[in-house]
Design a protein around this motif. Structure first.
Motif, PDB file in Angstrom:
ATOM      1  N   THR A  35       0.750  -1.176   0.023  1.00  0.00           N
ATOM      2  CA  THR A  35       0.003   0.104  -0.065  1.00  0.00           C
ATOM      3  C   THR A  35       0.883   1.256   0.074  1.00  0.00           C
ATOM      4  O   THR A  35       0.586   2.327  -0.591  1.00  0.00           O
ATOM      5  CB  THR A  35      -1.034  -0.067   1.341  1.00  0.00           C
ATOM      6  OG1 THR A  35      -1.653  -1.096   1.176  1.00  0.00           O
ATOM      7  CG2 THR A  35      -2.067   0.979   1.273  1.00  0.00           C
ATOM      8  N   SER A  36       2.036   1.281   0.616  1.00  0.00           N
ATOM      9  CA  SER A  36       2.629   2.627   0.696  1.00  0.00           C
ATOM     10  C   SER A  36       3.447   2.663  -0.562  1.00  0.00           C
ATOM     11  O   SER A  36       3.690   3.980  -1.037  1.00  0.00           O
ATOM     12  CB  SER A  36       3.761   2.399   1.768  1.00  0.00           C
ATOM     13  OG  SER A  36       4.629   1.428   1.532  1.00  0.00           O
ATOM     14  N   ARG A  37       3.908   1.492  -1.301  1.00  0.00           N
ATOM     15  CA  ARG A  37       4.510   1.695  -2.592  1.00  0.00           C
ATOM     16  C   ARG A  37       3.384   2.313  -3.532  1.00  0.00           C
ATOM     17  O   ARG A  37       3.734   3.165  -4.079  1.00  0.00           O
ATOM     18  CB  ARG A  37       4.863   0.534  -3.130  1.00  0.00           C
ATOM     19  CG  ARG A  37       5.955  -0.479  -2.293  1.00  0.00           C
ATOM     20  CD  ARG A  37       7.125   0.503  -2.028  1.00  0.00           C
ATOM     21  NE  ARG A  37       7.203   1.243  -0.655  1.00  0.00           N
ATOM     22  CZ  ARG A  37       8.016   1.628  -0.122  1.00  0.00           C
ATOM     23  NH1 ARG A  37       9.162   1.790  -0.522  1.00  0.00           N
ATOM     24  NH2 ARG A  37       7.819   1.983   1.055  1.00  0.00           N
ATOM     25  N   LEU A  38       2.118   2.095  -3.557  1.00  0.00           N
ATOM     26  CA  LEU A  38       1.019   2.271  -4.332  1.00  0.00           C
ATOM     27  C   LEU A  38       0.738   3.711  -4.000  1.00  0.00           C
ATOM     28  O   LEU A  38       0.309   4.610  -4.830  1.00  0.00           O
ATOM     29  CB  LEU A  38       0.065   1.456  -4.340  1.00  0.00           C
ATOM     30  CG  LEU A  38       0.094   0.041  -4.884  1.00  0.00           C
ATOM     31  CD1 LEU A  38      -1.155  -0.886  -4.681  1.00  0.00           C
ATOM     32  CD2 LEU A  38       0.466   0.276  -6.365  1.00  0.00           C
ATOM     33  N   ASP A  39       0.811   4.168  -2.763  1.00  0.00           N
ATOM     34  CA  ASP A  39       0.323   5.607  -2.335  1.00  0.00           C
ATOM     35  C   ASP A  39       1.538   6.382  -2.736  1.00  0.00           C
ATOM     36  O   ASP A  39       1.207   7.503  -3.183  1.00  0.00           O
ATOM     37  CB  ASP A  39       0.386   5.434  -0.949  1.00  0.00           C
ATOM     38  CG  ASP A  39      -0.766   5.054  -0.239  1.00  0.00           C
ATOM     39  OD1 ASP A  39      -1.829   4.754  -1.116  1.00  0.00           O
ATOM     40  OD2 ASP A  39      -1.060   4.847   0.868  1.00  0.00           O
ATOM     41  N   SER A  40       2.816   5.807  -2.736  1.00  0.00           N
ATOM     42  CA  SER A  40       3.907   6.720  -3.230  1.00  0.00           C
ATOM     43  C   SER A  40       3.824   7.045  -4.764  1.00  0.00           C
ATOM     44  O   SER A  40       4.148   8.189  -5.158  1.00  0.00           O
ATOM     45  CB  SER A  40       5.203   6.224  -3.011  1.00  0.00           C
ATOM     46  OG  SER A  40       5.668   5.153  -3.839  1.00  0.00           O
ATOM     47  N   VAL A  41       3.054   6.153  -5.630  1.00  0.00           N
ATOM     48  CA  VAL A  41       2.991   6.666  -6.730  1.00  0.00           C
ATOM     49  C   VAL A  41       2.027   7.698  -6.857  1.00  0.00           C
ATOM     50  O   VAL A  41       2.254   8.609  -7.678  1.00  0.00           O
ATOM     51  CB  VAL A  41       2.564   5.432  -7.806  1.00  0.00           C
ATOM     52  CG1 VAL A  41       2.143   5.648  -9.068  1.00  0.00           C
ATOM     53  CG2 VAL A  41       3.606   4.259  -7.720  1.00  0.00           C
TER      54      VAL A  41
END
Length: 95
Positions: A23-29
């Motif tokens: 989730t944090s990787r997707l949120d960073s995008v």
């Protein structure tokens, strides 16, 4: 570290940690798309490789749950892309 009489809490926490990571990787995008001045964590290939190297060890024996989680995230995105491509293909055909 897992030897002993006490029950391991890894089964409870590893899926939560893995989901939080994804989730944090997707949120960073999303953050980078909204504000290009934000540092893109996904551009640091060395750091990503280290993280990816650890994931199989964290996720082992939890592949089914992880795949369900990934599908729950990816399926709506794929449907959105498919819908958009169908709309644009339809508008191209009407011209």
């Amino acid at each position: 570290y897992l030897r002993g009489d006490k029950p391991s809490l890894l089964d409870n926490y590893v899926p939560k940690i893995t989901e939080a990571y994804i989730t944090s990787r997707l949120d960073s995008v999303q953050q980078v798309l909204q504000n290009p001045a934000v540092e893109d964590m996904l551009e640091n290939e060395e750091q990503l490789q280290e993280q990816f190297d650890c994931l199989p060890f964290l996720c082992r024996f939890q592949y089914e749950d992880l795949s369900k989680y990934l599908c729950s995230l990816a399926d709506p995105l794929i449907k959105g892309f498919t819908d958009c491509s169908n709309l644009s293909a339809g508008s191209d055909a009407s011209q």
